[in-house]
Motif scaffolding. Structure first.
Motif, short mmCIF file in Angstrom:
data_model
loop_
_atom_site.label_atom_id
_atom_site.label_comp_id
_atom_site.label_asym_id
_atom_site.label_seq_id
_atom_site.Cartn_x
_atom_site.Cartn_y
_atom_site.Cartn_z
N PHE A 131 38.47 35.03 36.78
CA PHE A 131 38.94 34.18 35.68
C PHE A 131 39.88 33.07 36.14
CE2 PHE A 131 43.45 35.36 34.95
CZ PHE A 131 43.57 36.45 35.81
N LYS A 132 40.39 33.18 37.37
CA LYS A 132 41.38 32.21 37.85
C LYS A 132 40.84 30.78 37.85
CE LYS A 132 44.28 35.54 38.98
NZ LYS A 132 45.59 35.76 38.37
N ALA A 154 51.26 32.43 45.76
CA ALA A 154 51.34 33.83 46.20
C ALA A 154 50.26 34.53 45.41
CB ALA A 154 52.71 34.39 45.84
N SER A 155 49.64 35.55 46.01
CA SER A 155 48.47 36.09 45.30
C SER A 155 48.16 37.52 45.70
CB SER A 155 47.26 35.21 45.61
OG SER A 155 46.12 35.70 44.96
N THR A 156 47.53 38.24 44.74
CA THR A 156 46.94 39.53 45.07
C THR A 156 45.47 39.33 45.47
OG1 THR A 156 46.40 39.90 42.73
CG2 THR A 156 48.47 40.84 43.54
N GLY A 157 45.04 38.09 45.58
CA GLY A 157 43.72 37.79 46.14
C GLY A 157 42.88 36.80 45.37
N THR A 159 43.73 34.57 42.87
CA THR A 159 44.32 33.23 42.75
C THR A 159 44.12 32.45 44.05
OG1 THR A 159 45.99 34.06 41.24
CG2 THR A 159 46.44 31.93 42.26
N GLY A 258 46.79 43.49 32.35
CA GLY A 258 48.08 42.81 32.53
C GLY A 258 48.60 42.98 33.94
N ASN A 260 50.46 39.74 36.32
CA ASN A 260 51.58 38.80 36.24
C ASN A 260 51.73 38.25 34.81
OD1 ASN A 260 53.65 37.79 37.78
ND2 ASN A 260 52.55 35.95 38.43
N ILE A 321 46.24 43.88 40.24
CA ILE A 321 47.36 43.98 39.28
C ILE A 321 48.50 44.85 39.85
CG2 ILE A 321 46.10 43.42 37.17
CD1 ILE A 321 45.68 46.43 36.71
N GLU A 366 35.53 44.27 38.88
CA GLU A 366 36.45 44.82 39.87
C GLU A 366 37.43 45.79 39.18
OE1 GLU A 366 38.87 40.91 40.98
OE2 GLU A 366 39.97 42.72 41.50
N ALA A 368 40.61 46.10 38.57
CA ALA A 368 41.63 45.64 37.61
C ALA A 368 41.02 45.33 36.24
CB ALA A 368 42.34 44.40 38.15
N THR A 396 37.88 40.45 34.22
CA THR A 396 38.51 39.33 34.91
C THR A 396 37.93 39.02 36.29
OG1 THR A 396 40.14 41.01 35.46
CG2 THR A 396 40.75 39.44 33.75
N1 F0G Z 1 42.44 40.91 36.82
C1 F0G Z 1 42.24 40.37 38.01
C2 F0G Z 1 40.90 40.53 38.64
C3 F0G Z 1 43.27 39.63 38.65
O1 F0G Z 1 43.05 39.08 39.83
C4 F0G Z 1 44.52 39.53 38.01
C5 F0G Z 1 45.64 38.81 38.64
C6 F0G Z 1 44.68 40.13 36.75
C7 F0G Z 1 43.62 40.81 36.18
C8 F0G Z 1 45.94 40.03 35.98
O2 F0G Z 1 46.08 38.77 35.41
O3 F0G Z 1 48.25 38.22 36.41
O4 F0G Z 1 47.31 36.87 34.56
O5 F0G Z 1 48.14 39.18 34.15
N2 F0G Z 1 45.61 38.36 39.80
C9 F0G Z 1 46.61 37.49 40.39
C10 F0G Z 1 46.17 36.98 41.73
C11 F0G Z 1 47.99 37.87 40.25
O6 F0G Z 1 47.03 36.62 42.56
O7 F0G Z 1 44.98 36.86 41.95
P1 F0G Z 1 47.54 38.21 35.11
#
Ligand code: F0G
Length: 465
Positions: A131-132, A154-157, A159, A258, A260, A321, A366, A368, A396
């Protein structure tokens, strides 16, 4: 057909805490007066003097779907009347034709959750598979228009994968800060392929955010995390597109993961604005689900009545997440209140089971993303969601983002060995859940290259089906 443009859509920045309205944002996109987050608002959109004719807007957006223009073909820029204006768009807009994601019916998951009407909007079907991209096309274009040479996150991947792609398309350099060892290979490989300078820091996501916040004060890089309000504006379009797909008839519930908390803030903002503009007549309830091992927002609402957020060290196999100090918690709280939504937490095993169920519907996502289905089951059990109500899950990220998780689940060793899921915060699998997981597991069968062996496997599968 006349559609109001610039003056009516002129957006202004406003601090969500003190209400200051600065003319421009600083490098860290925080209020210079009080340090809280900024958001865009549209002073021209007042309830008593509508600036848009809803039917005309809907018709225009539909017409753009047949256009040959790149911006019209984007599922983000197609809705540009509801976004802040970026000057010289033709020159600076960067689009990969993001958005335009499918809305799927989920019959098997509906049975598992005991609801009749369940859909998934699959944001993992975006160009970089999460979704990014919807927020990134907008924020990267604004960075491009601001003549930045470098963008950073900064990212969990996800972004980082998205930012690296859009930066490359806009001829900008990208700097990625990710936690070492805690992001999936799929996401890391994307950032590398799109040419980002990728720094794996020996810390978690929250540690990466701290370093980046200091860095943007010293270097002229454009911060593309979701504290950047352009990101939130772009991500609003997922909700607009969803409502268009539902012929502008709002569902009773929308459920999002949820982390960030940028995504829930964006979808909620879009819902409120669409009602303000009379594009929809009522608000769906927006509920937010967190992993139990990364639940600072759940605790903020349930334990502290929304008064404070207590940062934590987060731990979950849903690495996207794995966030202990979410930046946008105040925005998300506002959305929860405005829509009457709920917050829930789910265990590691509940996430794994829900992910396999979404897979078994032929969709996949995935880990999350699967918290949404796991959360829905809980919201059904608590009575917050009624059997006859319509529900949309926001998925997402794409299933191929984290195949490691999927393979471990099906082989039955997801929770073995050094897995984080053994930690107390992550929840210990109970027997009933474990049995449910077993039913969904489809480990590969290794056989001799022999026809009779394959027929034997087929017959055994048929007997068990
Ligand atoms: N789902 C996925 C697949 C994500 O990559 C993220 C966040 C979320 C849910 C949560 O969304 O942060 O807007 O509440 N990923 C971020 C990243 C932080 O760096 O890729 P959020």
């Amino acid at each position: 057909m006349s559609i109001a443009q610039n003056t009516e859509t002129a957006a202004k920045l406003r601090c969500i805490a003190c209400g200051a309205t600065p003319d421009s944002a600083g490098q860290n996109f925080r209020c210079a007066a009080c340090g809280d987050l900024l958001e865009f608002f549209f002073p021209g959109w007042t309830a008593d003097s509508p600036v848009f004719e809803p039917a005309a807007l809907k018709a225009l957006w539909l017409k753009r779907r047949t256009s040959r223009d790149a911006l019209d073909q984007s599922g983000v820029w197609r809705f540009r009347e509801l976004l802040p204006h970026i000057p010289n768009l033709e020159e600076y807009a960067i689009t990969l034709r993001e958005g335009n994601t499918p809305l799927y019916r989920l019959p098997r998951c509906a049975r598992a959750a005991a609801v009749e009407n369940l859909h998934a909007k699959h944001q993992g079907m975006n160009p970089t598979a999460s979704f990014k991209d919807t927020g990134m096309t907008f924020a990267a274009s604004s960075a491009h228009q601001g003549k930045f040479r470098w963008v950073a996150c900064a990212s969990t991947g996800n972004t980082s994968a998205s930012m690296a792609a859009y930066a490359a398309r806009g001829n900008m350099h990208s700097l990625v800060l990710i936690p070492e060892g805690k992001i999936s290979w799929g996401k890391l490989s994307q950032a590398l392929d799109y040419g980002a300078l990728t720094c794996q820091l020996r810390t978690d996501f929250d540690g990466c955010v701290r370093i980046l916040s200091d860095l943007v004060r010293q270097k002229p890089v454009c911060l593309l995390n979701s504290v950047n309000p352009y990101r939130i504006e772009g991500q609003k379009t997922a909700a607009i597109e969803l409502l268009e797909q539902l012929a502008w008839e709002p569902p009773d519930h929308i459920i999002v993961p949820g982390g960030n908390l940028g995504n829930s803030s964006a979808i909620g903002k879009a819902l409120v604005e669409m009602r303000e503009l009379k594009l929809i007549s009522r608000l769906p309830k927006l509920s937010i689900i967190q992993a139990q091992g990364a639940n600072p927002f759940y605790r903020c609402v349930r334990e502290f009545g929304g008064k404070k957020l207590d940062p934590m060290t987060a731990d979950t196999l849903a690495t996207a997440i794995r966030i202990g100090n979410p930046a946008s918690w105040k925005k998300a709280l506002r959305v929860l209140k405005a829509t009457g939504g709920e917050v829930e937490q789910v265990t590691e095993l509940e996430i794994a089971v829900a992910k396999a169920e979404i897979g078994a519907d032929g969709i996949g996502c995935e880990p999350a993303s699967a918290v949404t289905l796991a959360g829905l089951k809980k919201l059904r059990r608590s009575g917050f969601v009624k059997p006859g109500e319509s529900v949309v899950l926001i998925l997402t990220g794409h299933a191929l983002k984290d195949p490691d998780f999927t393979i471990k689940f099906h082989r039955g060793d997801l929770f073995d060995g050094t897995s984080d899921a053994g930690t107390p915060g992550a929840g210990t699998p109970d027997e009933a859940e474990a049995a449910q997981a077993k039913c969904l597991q489809r480990a590969p069968v290794v056989l001799e290259a022999d026809l009779r062996a394959v027929i034997g496997a087929l017959d055994a599968a048929e007997r068990n089906s």
